[in-house]
Design a protein around this motif. Sequence first.
Motif, PDB file in Angstrom:
ATOM      1  N   ALA A 333     -54.017  21.575  53.325  1.00 24.16           N
ATOM      2  CA  ALA A 333     -54.153  22.988  53.690  1.00 24.16           C
ATOM      3  C   ALA A 333     -55.291  23.209  54.684  1.00 24.16           C
ATOM      4  N   ARG A 334     -56.181  22.207  54.842  1.00 24.89           N
ATOM      5  CA  ARG A 334     -57.324  22.367  55.762  1.00 24.89           C
ATOM      6  C   ARG A 334     -56.969  21.999  57.198  1.00 24.89           C
ATOM      7  N   LEU A 335     -55.771  21.454  57.387  1.00 28.28           N
ATOM      8  CA  LEU A 335     -55.367  21.066  58.742  1.00 28.28           C
ATOM      9  C   LEU A 335     -54.863  22.281  59.510  1.00 28.28           C
ATOM     10  N   PRO A 336     -54.990  22.250  60.846  1.00 28.78           N
ATOM     11  CA  PRO A 336     -54.377  23.335  61.624  1.00 28.78           C
ATOM     12  C   PRO A 336     -52.856  23.214  61.527  1.00 28.78           C
ATOM     13  N   ARG A 337     -52.177  24.288  61.848  1.00 24.43           N
ATOM     14  CA  ARG A 337     -50.724  24.271  61.715  1.00 24.43           C
ATOM     15  C   ARG A 337     -50.068  24.740  63.012  1.00 24.43           C
ATOM     16  N   PRO A 338     -49.035  24.003  63.486  1.00 26.84           N
ATOM     17  CA  PRO A 338     -48.330  24.475  64.677  1.00 26.84           C
ATOM     18  C   PRO A 338     -47.587  25.776  64.381  1.00 26.84           C
ATOM     19  N   LEU A 339     -47.641  26.720  65.322  1.00 32.14           N
ATOM     20  CA  LEU A 339     -46.954  28.006  65.126  1.00 32.14           C
ATOM     21  C   LEU A 339     -45.742  28.116  66.048  1.00 32.14           C
ATOM     22  N   LEU A 340     -45.961  27.861  67.339  1.00 36.62           N
ATOM     23  CA  LEU A 340     -44.884  28.013  68.317  1.00 36.62           C
ATOM     24  C   LEU A 340     -44.885  26.848  69.309  1.00 36.62           C
ATOM     25  N   PRO A 341     -43.718  26.358  69.752  1.00 34.29           N
ATOM     26  CA  PRO A 341     -42.406  26.819  69.314  1.00 34.29           C
ATOM     27  C   PRO A 341     -42.171  26.513  67.835  1.00 34.29           C
ATOM     28  N   ALA A 342     -41.334  27.315  67.197  1.00 34.84           N
ATOM     29  CA  ALA A 342     -41.082  27.144  65.764  1.00 34.84           C
ATOM     30  C   ALA A 342     -40.425  25.797  65.518  1.00 34.84           C
ATOM     31  N   GLY A 343     -40.692  25.243  64.333  1.00 35.74           N
ATOM     32  CA  GLY A 343     -40.010  24.012  63.942  1.00 35.74           C
ATOM     33  C   GLY A 343     -40.810  22.756  64.241  1.00 35.74           C
ATOM     34  N   LEU A 344     -42.095  22.879  64.531  1.00 38.63           N
ATOM     35  CA  LEU A 344     -42.945  21.692  64.733  1.00 38.63           C
ATOM     36  C   LEU A 344     -43.766  21.444  63.472  1.00 38.63           C
ATOM     37  N   ARG A 345     -44.074  20.183  63.225  1.00 40.40           N
ATOM     38  CA  ARG A 345     -44.966  19.870  62.095  1.00 40.40           C
ATOM     39  C   ARG A 345     -45.872  18.712  62.493  1.00 40.40           C
ATOM     40  N   LEU A 346     -46.983  18.588  61.740  1.00 41.35           N
ATOM     41  CA  LEU A 346     -47.908  17.476  62.004  1.00 41.35           C
ATOM     42  C   LEU A 346     -47.322  16.181  61.448  1.00 41.35           C
ATOM     43  N   ASP A 347     -47.765  15.067  61.978  1.00 43.94           N
ATOM     44  CA  ASP A 347     -47.395  13.759  61.459  1.00 43.94           C
ATOM     45  C   ASP A 347     -48.274  13.476  60.232  1.00 43.94           C
ATOM     46  N   ALA A 348     -47.647  13.102  59.093  1.00 42.91           N
ATOM     47  CA  ALA A 348     -48.414  12.941  57.849  1.00 42.91           C
ATOM     48  C   ALA A 348     -49.464  11.832  57.991  1.00 42.91           C
ATOM     49  N   ARG A 349     -49.198  10.825  58.806  1.00 40.70           N
ATOM     50  CA  ARG A 349     -50.162   9.715  58.914  1.00 40.70           C
ATOM     51  C   ARG A 349     -51.294  10.031  59.890  1.00 40.70           C
ATOM     52  N   GLU A 350     -51.009  10.788  60.904  1.00 38.52           N
ATOM     53  CA  GLU A 350     -52.046  11.020  61.932  1.00 38.52           C
ATOM     54  C   GLU A 350     -52.724  12.382  61.815  1.00 38.52           C
ATOM     55  N   GLY A 351     -52.043  13.330  61.181  1.00 37.49           N
ATOM     56  CA  GLY A 351     -52.625  14.666  61.035  1.00 37.49           C
ATOM     57  C   GLY A 351     -52.923  15.284  62.395  1.00 37.49           C
ATOM     58  N   ALA A 352     -54.044  16.012  62.456  1.00 39.92           N
ATOM     59  CA  ALA A 352     -54.497  16.591  63.726  1.00 39.92           C
ATOM     60  C   ALA A 352     -55.646  15.724  64.210  1.00 39.92           C
ATOM     61  N   GLY A 353     -55.509  15.125  65.383  1.00 38.46           N
ATOM     62  CA  GLY A 353     -56.439  14.082  65.790  1.00 38.46           C
ATOM     63  C   GLY A 353     -57.583  14.565  66.658  1.00 38.46           C
ATOM     64  N   GLU A 354     -58.603  13.708  66.738  1.00 35.11           N
ATOM     65  CA  GLU A 354     -59.784  14.025  67.550  1.00 35.11           C
ATOM     66  C   GLU A 354     -59.380  14.258  69.010  1.00 35.11           C
ATOM     67  N   VAL A 355     -58.501  13.373  69.507  1.00 33.22           N
ATOM     68  CA  VAL A 355     -58.108  13.487  70.913  1.00 33.22           C
ATOM     69  C   VAL A 355     -56.618  13.736  71.120  1.00 33.22           C
ATOM     70  N   GLN A 356     -55.813  13.440  70.079  1.00 32.01           N
ATOM     71  CA  GLN A 356     -54.373  13.635  70.244  1.00 32.01           C
ATOM     72  C   GLN A 356     -53.742  14.083  68.938  1.00 32.01           C
ATOM     73  N   THR A 357     -52.745  14.934  69.019  1.00 30.37           N
ATOM     74  CA  THR A 357     -52.029  15.403  67.837  1.00 30.37           C
ATOM     75  C   THR A 357     -50.525  15.280  68.086  1.00 30.37           C
ATOM     76  N   PRO A 358     -49.878  14.276  67.445  1.00 28.90           N
ATOM     77  CA  PRO A 358     -48.425  14.186  67.595  1.00 28.90           C
ATOM     78  C   PRO A 358     -47.746  15.314  66.813  1.00 28.90           C
ATOM     79  N   LEU A 359     -46.766  15.928  67.413  1.00 32.91           N
ATOM     80  CA  LEU A 359     -46.024  17.011  66.750  1.00 32.91           C
ATOM     81  C   LEU A 359     -44.575  16.568  66.599  1.00 32.91           C
ATOM     82  N   LEU A 360     -44.074  16.695  65.374  1.00 30.45           N
ATOM     83  CA  LEU A 360     -42.750  16.192  65.042  1.00 30.45           C
ATOM     84  C   LEU A 360     -41.787  17.352  64.812  1.00 30.45           C
ATOM     85  N   GLY A 361     -40.497  17.018  64.821  1.00 30.86           N
ATOM     86  CA  GLY A 361     -39.488  18.029  64.496  1.00 30.86           C
ATOM     87  C   GLY A 361     -38.554  18.247  65.655  1.00 30.86           C
TER      88      GLY A 361
END
Length: 413
Positions: A333-361
């Motif tokens: 719950a402490r991680l940021p969350r993608p809002l738009l475009p709808a239907g994106l989620r964070l990668d469970a292994r990488e989360g939100a990264g220092e320099v990169q954030t993979p978005l899945l979906g």
Amino acid sequence: MRLDRATAALDPPFAVVDLDAYRANARDLLRRAGGRPIRLASKSIRCRALLERTLASDAGFRGTLAFTLPEALWLADNGLRDLLVAYPTADRAALRILADRPDDAGIALMVDDVAQLELIERAVAGSRTDPAGASNAAGGGGTGGGHAPPRPIRLCIDADAGWWPLGGRIRLGVKRSPLHTSEQVTALARAIVARPAFRLVGLMAYEAQIAGVGDRPPGRPLMGAALRTMQRLSARELAQRRAAIVAAVSAVAPLEFVNGGGTGSLELTRAEPAVTELAAGSGLYGPTLFDAYSRFSPLPAALFALPIVRRPGPGVATALGGGYLASGPVDRARLPRPLLPAGLRLDAREGAGEVQTPLLGAAADGLRVGDRVWMRHAKAGELCERFAELHLIEGDVIVETVPTYRGEGRTFL
Ligand SMILES: Cc1ncc(COP(=O)(O)O)c(C=O)c1O
């Protein structure tokens, strides 16, 4: 679309506040407060322009709940008044500055222990607050300039608002003030009035186990039901205890205010006659932790945009940056969350990264290098520690860009 149009000329990363959502959130806080004034929790805003404008926007917002003494002094230097520092301070230099100011700007410090009184007394010895040194300090170094009366430091007692069922075998709430009973609070009140360096002006009791815990955790209906029962019982116990504490302390010193509650509890806390004012801040920005409450739903008003810089493969788009985690216990719950475009989620292994954030979906496949995604922070003011400015959006235009605390070179915590 609206946010994209407003910010088309900007290169992400950047942060915005959607003023339409922010103002709707402010109206909803005032509605929920039902006429009880709301002291603005500045830690949850961390932008002076928004703090000042919100205070000026409606008489229902009154005073600031600051988070450190240096912050309160800085706000006072910028013209704000009625500043309650919500957490005890051990900053000797800042205490000395407060004591030497020609006026105290309505700053009140938080205490819950005689040890804090002693620390403050030592820090301000010889200043205009110190009864022994006041005439010296006011006399401008012996020029005979006068004998200003000592100006006591305004104090507020923090009482524990936790719930201790089963005779104290279970303790629910945050580990803050050691003062739980009316007798304990009153004993500190007496210690304060016995010391000429201080004036007791307020009482605060923040029910974190109600205000700060969402009672509708997503996907966990049983937990939600248990939380609602706990919070109802805790609120009932607190209403009685808070009233008894306020009555007992008022017999020792007349109180200017009794502060309680937060964004998550406004309608519950305002029902207590003993509480004269509420506190709130997070409900203005509407971060993700406040999606989990049954009684209200703030609109997402504070957002940040990240650029898509890579496409590692099908179903993945990678954004630059984004690792803006919220403070608190370690959980998703402490991680940021993608809002738009709808239907994106964070990668469970990488989360939100220092320099990169993979978005899945599925939506990831519609993203190309150079596109942007909109994200929300889990908490409110902490977002402002990541950005120097906030672009304020009305409709589909940026109407103004204002500095955050960080943008003004101020990082208090
Ligand atoms: C003393 C105190 N009052 C009120 C609040 C509520 O702030 P918010 O409305 O931002 O949740 C907090 C938050 O931690 C707090 O520490």
